[in-house]
Design an enzyme around this catalytic site. Structure first.
Site, short mmCIF file in Angstrom:
data_model
loop_
_atom_site.label_atom_id
_atom_site.label_comp_id
_atom_site.label_asym_id
_atom_site.label_seq_id
_atom_site.Cartn_x
_atom_site.Cartn_y
_atom_site.Cartn_z
CD GLU A 49 53.90 -5.89 58.96
OE1 GLU A 49 54.39 -6.99 59.30
OE2 GLU A 49 54.07 -4.85 59.60
CG ASP A 60 62.14 -13.35 59.95
OD1 ASP A 60 61.36 -12.70 60.66
OD2 ASP A 60 62.46 -13.01 58.80
#
Length: 265
Positions: A49, A60
């Site tokens: 990824e 995040d």
């Protein structure tokens, strides 16, 4: 059959679990990203990824927010991420690469152009964090037409309706977020993961990768008993931040090898 689907079929046939590490394009240095990608493969990664930096990474935690800031400072864009994948493909035509990021950079480029350029660069899948399945049916269809797997997030708070929606349009794998909160969170509860994954499997036979809170070989092994793959991101970023000068690549390869060995044990 897509490259990601073929990979998971092979893993299942051999009784193995997938290992999906996350690194950010351009962090710690754009010149090092492709080298780090190859180190991930040498360590035993199944899929990579590759994060596309964005100025407002709302899902995040502080670790990945810091790397986004560093990558943006280096001038990394969606276009340069695709160039990195293209460079990686010169030596590795087989390892699936998934771009992971937010909708804004894709929207700026345009979905049609993005699909064309991503496929040409060698991208196999795309995960747009702020693109829930019910709002991204057309986007997913465009990606599939281009030969790119649209991958979606599910979480402990996902309703059965959302699970059904993701199951209908996702391909490659489904990324199950193992806990509430942002990336890099702790307190992984593997029993919770094991209880929810069957609910997803009721709706689809697409492989399920689990991420958030997986930080070492032990937690990866524990999650793998119910998941088809494990995703590790924040711990890798911490490792790269803390690696002595000139040792980031080797430190990363060693860490990934430890996880791979645990999954195979």
């Amino acid at each position: 059959m897509s490259k990601i689907t073929a990979l998971f079929k092979e893993l299942k046939a051999t009784g193995k679990k997938g290992l999906i590490p996350f690194i950010a394009a351009g962090d710690p240095d754009p010149k090092q990203t492709v080298e780090l990608m190859h180190a991930l493969v040498r360590g035993g990664s199944s899929v990579i990824e590759l994060g596309v930096p964005f100025s407002d990474p709302m899902a995040d935690g502080p670790v990945i927010q810091r790397l986004s800031e560093r990558a943006l400072t280096h001038g990394v864009t969606l276009h340069s991420c695709l160039e990195m994948v293209k460079e990686f493909r010169k030596k590795d035509a087989n390892t699936p690469v998934v771009l992971m990021g937010y909708a804004n950079p894709v929207e700026q480029m345009g979905a049609e152009r993005f699909a064309t350029e991503a496929k040409a660069a060698g991208v196999d899948g795309v995960l747009v964090v702020d693109c829930p399945p019910e709002e991204c049916v057309d986007f997913a269809a465009r990606m599939r037409v281009a030969g790119i797997d649209p991958i979606f997030l599910l979480a402990p708070t996902s309703s059965q309706e959302r699970i059904k929606g993701a199951a209908k349009i996702a391909s490659g794998y489904i990324y199950y977020v193992s806990m509430r909160g942002v990336t890099g969170a702790s307190h992984l509860n593997t029993q919770d993961v094991a209880s929810i994954i069957p609910k997803i499997r009721e709706e689809t036979d697409i492989p399920i990768a689990v991420g958030f809170g997986i930080s070492d070989a032990a937690s990866a092994k524990a999650v793998s008993t119910s998941a088809d793959a494990v995703v590790i991101g924040s711990q890798i970023i911490r490792l790269l931040e803390d690696a002595p000068s000139g040792q980031a690549v080797q430190s990363l390869e060693t860490f990934i090898r430890e996880i791979r060995d645990a999954l195979d044990s």
